[in-house]
Design a protein around this motif. Structure first.
Motif, mmCIF file in Angstrom:
data_model
loop_
_atom_site.group_PDB
_atom_site.id
_atom_site.type_symbol
_atom_site.label_atom_id
_atom_site.label_comp_id
_atom_site.label_asym_id
_atom_site.label_seq_id
_atom_site.Cartn_x
_atom_site.Cartn_y
_atom_site.Cartn_z
ATOM 1 N N PHE A 28 -28.995 4.862 -22.549
ATOM 2 C CA PHE A 28 -27.854 5.742 -22.768
ATOM 3 C C PHE A 28 -27.712 6.742 -21.629
ATOM 4 C CE2 PHE A 28 -28.814 4.868 -27.387
ATOM 5 C CZ PHE A 28 -27.673 4.106 -27.607
ATOM 6 N N ILE A 29 -26.480 7.034 -21.283
ATOM 7 C CA ILE A 29 -26.152 8.157 -20.403
ATOM 8 C C ILE A 29 -25.123 8.998 -21.142
ATOM 9 C CG2 ILE A 29 -25.139 8.902 -18.226
ATOM 10 C CD1 ILE A 29 -26.154 6.361 -16.933
ATOM 11 N N LEU A 30 -25.419 10.284 -21.295
ATOM 12 C CA LEU A 30 -24.506 11.175 -21.997
ATOM 13 C C LEU A 30 -23.468 11.739 -21.042
ATOM 14 C CD1 LEU A 30 -26.925 13.262 -24.267
ATOM 15 C CD2 LEU A 30 -25.943 10.993 -24.648
ATOM 16 N N VAL A 31 -22.247 11.834 -21.521
ATOM 17 C CA VAL A 31 -21.186 12.521 -20.787
ATOM 18 C C VAL A 31 -21.099 13.920 -21.372
ATOM 19 C CG1 VAL A 31 -18.745 12.553 -20.188
ATOM 20 C CG2 VAL A 31 -19.967 10.371 -20.351
ATOM 21 N N SER A 32 -21.567 14.882 -20.604
ATOM 22 C CA SER A 32 -21.640 16.259 -21.076
ATOM 23 C C SER A 32 -20.627 17.120 -20.323
ATOM 24 C CB SER A 32 -23.064 16.791 -20.888
ATOM 25 O OG SER A 32 -23.231 18.038 -21.526
ATOM 26 N N GLY A 33 -20.516 18.366 -20.744
ATOM 27 C CA GLY A 33 -19.570 19.270 -20.100
ATOM 28 C C GLY A 33 -19.051 20.278 -21.095
#
Length: 363
Positions: A145-150
């Motif tokens: 998994f790679i999280l899209v954060s912000g």
């Protein structure tokens, strides 16, 4: 219709999205079902309750006899017509009940008597649900998994929707994730959400290898909980961080929570939609009143009311910029910065939406 056999190949059922008619009572269906299932019950909730009571008091055969009496005559013909029509429209489909027992076997036989040989799912709902629970754990364990954060308003969901190997958690939950994220349509049940999530991850596992992108979420999306097994993996997953200016973030919030949400309310409520939308936003603001503090809450509430009044008079949404910018800077940004500090995952890349999309698709 070609003759097909009963099946316990749950993986193929979910990967192909095979149409299924659910023989369980409406209350059972509402608690949890599958994305490709249609509720076409053998018995109503009341009828099922009567049969259940009879079973406890007088045994199985008496309950079966009562069921046949309750579903007879015109009632039986109406339901049989609905099952035949489903089978006609979905010749590649299946039927099931809770365990693949009497209910689905009864309907299967009634259809067969009408010349329609329609297969059932062996093990029924219970076995398919167990399969999806197990496969969710397997998929999470296998996934990178790679999280899209912000920060709030950076348009993380827009990034997710621009990627091929992703799961849109907020889309599955029918909620935008924030305190203001409830949509006019209700959220699915917890079980429905988990089933859809498991199927989405299962489909990705059958495709080419590569990371799976998820939006960085807390424990809850609205009233729905992320499964513990997924939350644990997300807590240590690497991430990309979307960065946009405050002005750009305000634009995104206006697009999502004022323009788009307003259209949804107008579509549902007509001329009353604007008032319903405004009341909903004030109610959402009230839920974070304690965390905002009394003075800040009163200030934002007044600015929001003035903005909705201006929008009603002139169609100008610009009045919303003041309260949105205030909430982003004074409430959401400090909360995000604290939450980011708690994450153990490595930041792989930071940039605006287009840069993040370019980075994510380059590899």
């Amino acid at each position: 219709m070609p003759v097909r056999h009963d099946t316990d190949d749950y993986r193929t059922l979910f990967l192909t999205g095979a149409p299924m008619m659910d023989m369980r009572a409406p209350l059972e269906f509402a608690r949890g079902a599958f994305p490709s299932a249609t509720s076409l019950p053998l018995m109503s909730d009341e009828e099922r309750a009567q049969v259940g009571t009879c079973y406890k008091q007088r045994g199985q055969q008496a309950a079966i006899d009562l069921g046949h009496r309750l579903v007879s005559g015109a009632t039986r013909e109406r339901r049989l017509a609905a099952w035949r029509e489903f089978a006609r429209q979905h010749p590649d489909g299946y039927l099931y009940c809770f365990r693949g027992g009497l209910r689905s076997q009864t309907v299967q036989q009634w259809l067969r008597d009408e010349g329609c040989d329609y297969p059932l799912v062996r093990g029924g709902y219970k076995a398919m649900r167990r399969f999806l629970i197990d496969e969710l754990a397997n998929s999470v364990d296998a996934a990178q998994f790679i999280l899209v954060s912000g920060k709030t308003g950076t348009g993380k969901t827009r990034v997710i929707q621009g990627l091929a190997r992703c799961v849109d958690l907020e889309g599955l939950a029918r909620h935008r994730g924030s305190s203001f994220g409830q949509l006019p349509d209700p959220q699915p049940s917890q079980i429905d959400f988990e089933n859809s999530l498991s199927i989405a991850l299962l489909k990705l596992r059958t495709e080419a290898a590569g990371p799976v992108f998820l939006e960085d979420e807390g424990r809850l999306i609205g009233r729905l909980s992320l499964p513990d097994v997924l939350r644990a993996k997300m807590a240590v997953a690497p991430m990309v961080v979307v960065e946009q200016s405050l002005e750009e973030r305000v634009d995104v919030v206006i697009e999502d929570y004022i323009i788009d949400l307003g259209r949804r309310y107008q579509a549902l409520h007509g001329d009353a939609g604007h008032k319903q939308h405004a009341q909903k936003m004030q109610a959402d603001l009230g839920r974070i009143r304690k965390r905002l503090g009394g003075d800040r809450y009163q200030q934002v509430s007044r600015l929001m009311a003035e903005a909705f009044a201006l929008q009603q008079r002139s169609g100008d949404v610009g009045g919303h910029r003041a309260w949105i910018a205030f909430l982003l800077g004074e409430y959401y940004d400090p909360m995000y910065e604290y939450q980011l500090e708690q994450r153990k995952g490595t930041v792989l890349f930071s940039g605006d939406r287009s840069s993040v999309l370019a980075w994510a698709t380059a590899g």
